[in-house]
Design a protein around this motif. Structure first.
Motif, mmCIF file in Angstrom:
data_model
loop_
_atom_site.group_PDB
_atom_site.id
_atom_site.type_symbol
_atom_site.label_atom_id
_atom_site.label_comp_id
_atom_site.label_asym_id
_atom_site.label_seq_id
_atom_site.Cartn_x
_atom_site.Cartn_y
_atom_site.Cartn_z
ATOM 1 N N GLU A 181 3.757 -52.647 -30.790
ATOM 2 C CA GLU A 181 3.117 -53.685 -29.978
ATOM 3 C C GLU A 181 3.547 -55.071 -30.455
ATOM 4 O OE1 GLU A 181 1.009 -54.729 -26.697
ATOM 5 O OE2 GLU A 181 1.448 -52.696 -27.358
ATOM 6 N N ILE A 182 3.629 -55.253 -31.782
ATOM 7 C CA ILE A 182 4.071 -56.534 -32.346
ATOM 8 C C ILE A 182 5.503 -56.827 -31.906
ATOM 9 C CG2 ILE A 182 4.729 -57.660 -34.525
ATOM 10 C CD1 ILE A 182 2.203 -56.374 -35.756
ATOM 11 N N ASN B 236 6.679 -59.994 -29.816
ATOM 12 C CA ASN B 236 7.736 -60.885 -30.317
ATOM 13 C C ASN B 236 8.830 -61.062 -29.275
ATOM 14 O OD1 ASN B 236 6.712 -61.658 -32.805
ATOM 15 N ND2 ASN B 236 7.554 -59.878 -33.854
ATOM 16 N N ASN B 237 9.188 -59.977 -28.578
ATOM 17 C CA ASN B 237 10.195 -60.079 -27.512
ATOM 18 C C ASN B 237 9.691 -60.976 -26.385
ATOM 19 O OD1 ASN B 237 11.942 -58.418 -28.878
ATOM 20 N ND2 ASN B 237 11.316 -56.564 -27.806
ATOM 21 N N ILE B 238 8.421 -60.826 -26.035
ATOM 22 C CA ILE B 238 7.832 -61.677 -24.987
ATOM 23 C C ILE B 238 7.856 -63.133 -25.442
ATOM 24 C CG2 ILE B 238 5.666 -62.259 -23.824
ATOM 25 C CD1 ILE B 238 5.079 -59.215 -23.750
ATOM 26 N N THR C 113 12.679 -68.984 -24.519
ATOM 27 C CA THR C 113 13.921 -69.162 -23.751
ATOM 28 C C THR C 113 13.609 -69.843 -22.422
ATOM 29 O OG1 THR C 113 14.844 -67.180 -24.767
ATOM 30 C CG2 THR C 113 15.899 -67.946 -22.760
ATOM 31 N N GLU C 114 12.532 -69.374 -21.765
ATOM 32 C CA GLU C 114 12.139 -69.988 -20.489
ATOM 33 C C GLU C 114 11.717 -71.444 -20.686
ATOM 34 O OE1 GLU C 114 9.279 -67.680 -18.270
ATOM 35 O OE2 GLU C 114 10.435 -65.839 -18.565
ATOM 36 N N GLU C 115 11.021 -71.729 -21.797
ATOM 37 C CA GLU C 115 10.605 -73.114 -22.062
ATOM 38 C C GLU C 115 11.827 -74.017 -22.243
ATOM 39 O OE1 GLU C 115 8.062 -72.654 -25.452
ATOM 40 O OE2 GLU C 115 6.257 -72.388 -24.220
ATOM 41 N N VAL C 116 12.822 -73.528 -22.973
ATOM 42 C CA VAL C 116 14.052 -74.306 -23.174
ATOM 43 C C VAL C 116 14.736 -74.538 -21.826
ATOM 44 C CG1 VAL C 116 16.388 -74.206 -24.139
ATOM 45 C CG2 VAL C 116 14.425 -73.615 -25.567
#
Length: 139
Positions: free
Chosen positions: A74-75, A79-81, A87-90
């Motif tokens: 789950e961690i 972490n992938n999310i 990445t989306e924020e950048v």
């Protein structure tokens, strides 16, 4: 015959005393063995309880290992999310920066076009080759 009889009686009396002494010692030994047996029974019971407790703890340990494995997975997913979100924020910051730059360039273009028109006195017929936003086609 009386002397022999008395000697035999004395011998029987001595044998009787010796047997009574041995019987007393055997009785003490039996009691000691009974005490030892009770002690061993209690120790055996404690060992059986400890064995049951150990089996229970092993089962609990196995369950904890499985739960730990699920939590680790789950961690990893989270972490992938998080990486995807970063990445989306950048990309969003880059997109906003590009939008701001486009707006600035459009503003500069308008100023330059106005200067051109005022210096030549004619309306400029500059063709706009930019893609309309959101369509992806030229016009």
């Amino acid at each position: 015959a009386i002397v022999t009889l008395k000697a035999g009686q004395t011998q029987l009396g001595d044998e009787n005393k010796r047997l009574k002494t041995e019987l007393g010692q055997a009785s003490i030994e039996i009691k000691s063995n009974c005490v030892r047996e009770e002690k061993m029974k209690r120790e055996l019971s404690l060992l059986q309880s400890a064995g049951s407790e150990l089996a229970s703890l092993k089962t609990e340990h196995y369950k904890c290992q499985q739960q730990n494995q699920l939590l680790t997975q789950e961690i990893e997913k989270l972490n992938n999310i998080r990486v995807d979100i970063q990445t989306e924020e950048v990309a969003m910051v880059t997109f906003r920066s590009m939008e701001s730059r486009i707006a600035h360039l459009e503003s500069q273009n308008s100023v330059l076009q106005a200067q051109l028109e005022s210096s030549t006195g004619t309306t400029s017929s500059i063709t706009d080759y930019r893609e309309p936003r959101g369509t992806g086609t030229h016009h």
